[in-house]
Design a protein around this motif. Structure first.
Motif, mmCIF file in Angstrom:
data_model
loop_
_atom_site.group_PDB
_atom_site.id
_atom_site.type_symbol
_atom_site.label_atom_id
_atom_site.label_comp_id
_atom_site.label_asym_id
_atom_site.label_seq_id
_atom_site.Cartn_x
_atom_site.Cartn_y
_atom_site.Cartn_z
ATOM 1 N N PHE A 170 0.873 -1.191 0.000
ATOM 2 C CA PHE A 170 0.000 0.000 0.000
ATOM 3 C C PHE A 170 0.897 1.223 0.000
ATOM 4 O O PHE A 170 2.117 1.106 0.173
ATOM 5 C CB PHE A 170 -0.911 0.008 1.242
ATOM 6 C CG PHE A 170 -0.220 -0.391 2.512
ATOM 7 C CD1 PHE A 170 0.673 0.465 3.153
ATOM 8 C CD2 PHE A 170 -0.444 -1.643 3.084
ATOM 9 C CE1 PHE A 170 1.328 0.078 4.313
ATOM 10 C CE2 PHE A 170 0.210 -2.031 4.245
ATOM 11 C CZ PHE A 170 1.098 -1.173 4.859
ATOM 12 N N GLU A 171 0.288 2.376 -0.217
ATOM 13 C CA GLU A 171 1.039 3.625 -0.116
ATOM 14 C C GLU A 171 0.701 4.277 1.215
ATOM 15 O O GLU A 171 -0.436 4.197 1.667
ATOM 16 C CB GLU A 171 0.631 4.579 -1.237
ATOM 17 C CG GLU A 171 1.010 4.087 -2.614
ATOM 18 C CD GLU A 171 0.374 4.955 -3.706
ATOM 19 O OE1 GLU A 171 0.004 6.103 -3.406
ATOM 20 O OE2 GLU A 171 0.260 4.472 -4.836
ATOM 21 N N ILE A 172 1.696 4.927 1.815
ATOM 22 C CA ILE A 172 1.415 5.668 3.041
ATOM 23 C C ILE A 172 1.170 7.112 2.637
ATOM 24 O O ILE A 172 1.966 7.711 1.922
ATOM 25 C CB ILE A 172 2.573 5.563 4.055
ATOM 26 C CG1 ILE A 172 2.700 4.119 4.544
ATOM 27 C CG2 ILE A 172 2.327 6.448 5.268
ATOM 28 C CD1 ILE A 172 3.650 3.301 3.780
ATOM 29 N N GLN A 173 0.020 7.639 3.030
ATOM 30 C CA GLN A 173 -0.370 8.979 2.598
ATOM 31 C C GLN A 173 -0.687 9.831 3.808
ATOM 32 O O GLN A 173 -1.031 9.318 4.866
ATOM 33 C CB GLN A 173 -1.616 8.873 1.702
ATOM 34 C CG GLN A 173 -1.412 7.937 0.528
ATOM 35 C CD GLN A 173 -2.723 7.462 -0.082
ATOM 36 O OE1 GLN A 173 -3.778 7.546 0.540
ATOM 37 N NE2 GLN A 173 -2.663 6.957 -1.294
ATOM 38 N N ARG A 174 -0.555 11.137 3.622
ATOM 39 C CA ARG A 174 -0.982 12.059 4.671
ATOM 40 C C ARG A 174 -2.296 12.682 4.253
ATOM 41 O O ARG A 174 -2.462 13.099 3.125
ATOM 42 C CB ARG A 174 0.046 13.176 4.886
ATOM 43 C CG ARG A 174 1.217 12.697 5.681
ATOM 44 C CD ARG A 174 2.100 13.846 6.132
ATOM 45 N NE ARG A 174 3.322 13.310 6.745
ATOM 46 C CZ ARG A 174 3.390 12.860 7.982
ATOM 47 N NH1 ARG A 174 2.348 12.909 8.778
ATOM 48 N NH2 ARG A 174 4.521 12.380 8.455
ATOM 49 N N VAL A 175 -3.240 12.744 5.182
ATOM 50 C CA VAL A 175 -4.530 13.371 4.870
ATOM 51 C C VAL A 175 -4.325 14.866 4.777
ATOM 52 O O VAL A 175 -3.638 15.445 5.621
ATOM 53 C CB VAL A 175 -5.547 13.043 5.981
ATOM 54 C CG1 VAL A 175 -6.831 13.810 5.759
ATOM 55 C CG2 VAL A 175 -5.817 11.548 5.984
#
Length: 832
Positions: A827-832
């Motif tokens: 998965f990708e780690i994303q910032r909201v």
């Protein structure tokens, strides 16, 4: 303990070293790490003086290990002196194997085991992230340090991974280290680890084990360290990209859960029991969690994570155990077919005793309801954070063990699982970082709704008053479910649009069994129909009309099968009769279609929410909040469309289900005309995503088409070129199931109007009283057969669960941050 942190305190106690010694040992350890990174020549495996610096004289906490062994240095050793990294791993595993053989009888040995465990937890993710290294643990290390090790010939050929996993399993049942010893103390009576029957050392009473051993916080700490390493071993899955073939086996899980692991049964039982027996409130006096460190909670958390990782198994491709084995006196039923080779899945599917089911269900309900506990003293009870892991575990139980599912639905106990799920769904609806939680909650309800008993249970009055940001109502659990679903659809964020089909399918599945909807819930259903049946919503996307079909099916089921108790819904239908007339007279000519679409361009003003009769929210509730900016989230793969997620069954007279022939069913609902591929959740949110509670723009704007969206699903790209045609509108308009409702209106509207004129009535209660005593017997069309759309396992959902589960585990392990800043591919780690 509160001051110095429980870990450091307990470690220095258990090793006899004081505070000063701790600082010294950190320096020694750091010096060893620097030596390792600066040595360009390979260090011999036999050079014990060098290797022992990493574990012999140190007593560091796992947080220290993460600080003293920086990522950049691990990678540098991996690239520049690979043989030294290989030897370090090999020697650390060797120490664990030796500890498992000797039974680590003294404090020094125990400390060495803990140090090696922490070091491997730190290093393994950097082995996994490099494809060239991934096979390293599965190869046998030629002659590395073999001279010093006293192993039999049978052991020499084992791959390093297998030796490591078997050593961890042995150490998890090591007397005086991770379990209470059953013998008198004294060196001459130390128990031989290879002879003990670990089934006598199960960690907690519960399934298949009646004795609850005394709690020992040192044992809990040691178990937690070993389980963290085990979880890290299993995490190789995180470094492989998601695939459409869901059934790629994880070799670490596969070996650990095979017959090679003689502790598989007691360990499965220990993990399950320790989770289900945990009571975070404990002694029940307020604020106790602030005074005492709870050593059980970190253990329970990692136990739940290890358990769900071992159960990551694609049920759609394997033999499922039957559900009607005979009941014998053992905890696992031996009369059934062998089932899957993964022993943990096998054991889970064979639990069958009522008292075991009760223990599991009560335990999960207690923990899921814990964050909802309201007390008069703020923050006075401990709130657990691992509800997502528990939901995955509940899902696995229902999916792999049908007897458990039937048991849960046999009584109203299932409502103790339903209420917290609805609470979490409502609470997370505006939060971009909790899309996964929304999905698993909805998937569980979809699975439950395929069973008739679930619909019947929903008629139980809802009296618990957990403060929720929903209108106040008096009614049943069915009302609660409908009101929360309405709230999600009208005031959730846009990423939830793919779930609308699922939410309405759940309502359709339970509708034939709902005896009496409250006025609030009836109005919510009609508000949804009103919103979904505006011409331009219907003409904006090729799938939107399915939502109208689902709602009409709900109304038809209730009118045909539960007319008597549902005067509130009948009254709401009469009041909103114009919506049904407009649907029946939907324009199909090109000019009208164009005009409807133009209207969308001119105004994005949604229908006013006053129609939905938004009442006052419950006292003490807070509105659902969006994620804090900067919150980390992990991306999820798209979920299969509702036609792939479910399989249609028809309910016969006697209540049994028979599969529906897809051909004959087309007239009833065209919802399967176009397979729907749901939007992929990979792009980060734009600021404009959060929908204010005062608007229901979610209805109106199609799934956001972000130019940066990667891995664009095919249906989205085709959706942008799709345009509605008269033939297309006629194709589904002709199938709208309006006959029953039109007949009801034809019979009842004149009667209601006559009462109003005769008695000069404007009072709802008189009309409702008339409707309660009215009847439509013999006036309605012949009742249609009830259609249930049951969840069916498929590799698409198996892969979704894998990405979701590991995303949760990744984000929840922040202290220490085991996988943080490594090259994760699942998965990708994303910032909201």
């Amino acid at each position: 303990a509160a001051v110095g942190g429980p870990l450091t305190l307990s470690r220095s106690q258990s090793t006899g070293g004081g505070r000063m010694g701790n600082t010294d040992s950190k320096l020694h350890f750091r010096k060893a790490v620097i030596q390792l990174t600066t040595k360009t020549q390979p260090v011999e495996a036999t050079d014990d003086a060098f290797w022992d610096q990493f574990w012999a004289d140190t007593a560091t906490s796992i947080q220290d290990v993460f600080t003293l062994v920086p990522a950049a240095e691990i990678r540098a050793v991996r690239e520049e002196s690979p043989s030294n990294l290989a030897t370090l791993c090999y020697k650390a595993v060797e120490k664990l194997v030796q500890g498992a053989e000797s039974g680590c009888t003294n404090d020094k040995d125990k400390q060495i085991i803990i140090n090696c465990t922490q070091l491997l937890t730190r290093i393994l993710p950097y082995i996994f992230e490099d494809p060239d290294w991934r096979g390293f643990f599965w190869s046998t290390v030629p002659g590395a340090g073999r001279g010093g090790a006293h192993e039999g010939d049978d052991e020499t050929a084992r791959p390093l991974a297998e030796s490591l996993l078997l050593a961890i399993a042995d150490l998890l049942f090591c007397p005086d280290f991770t379990v209470q010893s059953h013998r008198k103390t004294g060196p001459e009576t130390a128990e031989d680890l290879h002879c003990i029957d670990s089934c006598e050392y199960i960690w907690e009473a519960g399934v298949g084990f009646a004795h609850s051993p005394p709690h020992n916080y040192i044992h809990d700490l040691n178990r937690t360290e070993l389980l963290k390493l085990l979880l890290t071993c299993f995490s190789e899955a995180v470094y492989l990209p998601p695939t459409s073939e869901g059934n790629i086996l994880n070799p670490w899980v596969q070996f650990f859960c095979s017959t090679e692991n003689r502790h598989a049964l007691p360990l499965f039982t220990s993990l399950l029991n320790i989770v289900c027996a945990y009571d975070p409130v404990g002694y029940g006096f307020p604020y106790n969690h602030l005074l005492f460190s709870d050593y059980r909670e970190p253990l329970v958390e990692v136990a739940a994570q290890v358990l769900i990782a071992t159960l990551d198994h694609d049920a759609s491709t394997s033999l499922s155990p039957s559900v009607d084995g005979t009941t014998t006196s053992t905890a696992m039923d031996d009369t059934e077919p062998p089932g899957p080779e993964n022993l943990f899945v096998n054991y889970l599917s064979r639990i069958h005793r009522e008292e075991d089911f009760q223990f599991i269900l009560k335990g999960l309900a207690r923990l899921l309801n814990n964050p909802l506990l309201q007390t008069y003293l703020p923050n006075s009870t401990k709130k657990i954070q691992f509800h997502q892991e528990l939901l995955v575990l509940f899902w696995k139980l229902c999916d792999f063990n049908k007897k458990f599912l039937f048991y849960a639905l046999k009584s109203s106990d299932v409502l103790d699982i339903l209420a917290p799920i609805l609470y979490y769904l409502n609470d997370a609806r505006a939060d971009q970082s909790r899309v996964g939680l929304m999905h698993i909650g909805v998937f569980i309800l979809l699975l439950l709704s395929g069973e008739r008993n679930f619909g019947v249970r929903l008629n139980k009055p809802y009296s618990v008053r957990v403060p929720m940001d929903i209108p106040v109502f008096t009614g049943t659990h069915a009302d609660l479910l409908i009101i929360v679903f309405h709230k999600i659809i009208t005031s959730g964020h846009q990423r939830l649009q793919p779930l609308f089909d699922c939410l309405l399918t759940i309502v359709v599945n339970v509708s034939p069994y709902l005896k009496s909807l409250s006025m609030v819930a009836a109005n919510k259903l009609l508000h949804l129909l009103e919103a979904f049946s505006t011409t331009w919503f219907l003409f904006t996307a090729s799938q939107n009309h399915h939502l109208v079909f689902f709602l009409l099916e709900v109304f038809n089921n209730i009118i045909q099968y539960q007319f008597d108790g549902n005067s509130n819904l009948v009254y709401a239908i009469i009041r909103k009769r114009n919506v049904f007339h407009q649907l029946a007279n939907l324009p199909t000519d090109p000019a009208a279609i164009q005009k409807a679409l133009q209207k969308k361009k001119k105004s994005t003003e949604p229908i006013s929410r006053t129609n939905s009769q938004e009442g006052v929210s419950m006292e003490g509730s807070r509105p659902a909040a969006p994620a804090e900016p900067g919150t980390l989230k992990t991306s999820l793969i798209a979920t299969p469309g509702i036609d792939k997620l479910t399989e249609k069954s028809q309910v016969s007279e006697d209540g049994t289900l028979s599969p529906v022939d897809q051909g004959q069913d087309q007239a009833a609902s065209p919802a399967e005309d176009h397979p729907v591929t749901l939007a992929n959740d990979t792009e980060s949110s734009s600021g404009g995503d959060v929908i204010a509670a005062s608007s229901c723009r979610t209805f109106w704007e199609a799934i956001p088409r972000n130019p940066e969206r990667r891995r664009k699903p095919s249906s989205l790209s085709s959706a942008s070129q799709w345009t509605p045609s008269p033939d297309w509108v006629i194709s589904w308009k002709s199938k709208l199931p309006l006959q029953t409702i039109m007949r009801l209106l034809q019979v009842l509207v004149p009667q209601v109007e006559k009462i109003c004129i005769d008695k000069g009535l404007t009072d709802e209660s008189e009309i409702l009283k008339f409707l309660q005593h009215g009847t439509l017997v013999g006036l309605l069309p012949v009742p249609h057969p009830i259609l249930i759309r049951k969840y069916q396992a498929n590799s698409g959902t198996a892969m979704w669960f894998r990405t979701y589960m590991w995303g949760v585990i990744y984000l929840r392990n922040v202290d220490p941050p085991i996988w943080y800043d490594t090259d994760v591919k699942l998965f990708e780690i994303q910032r909201v």
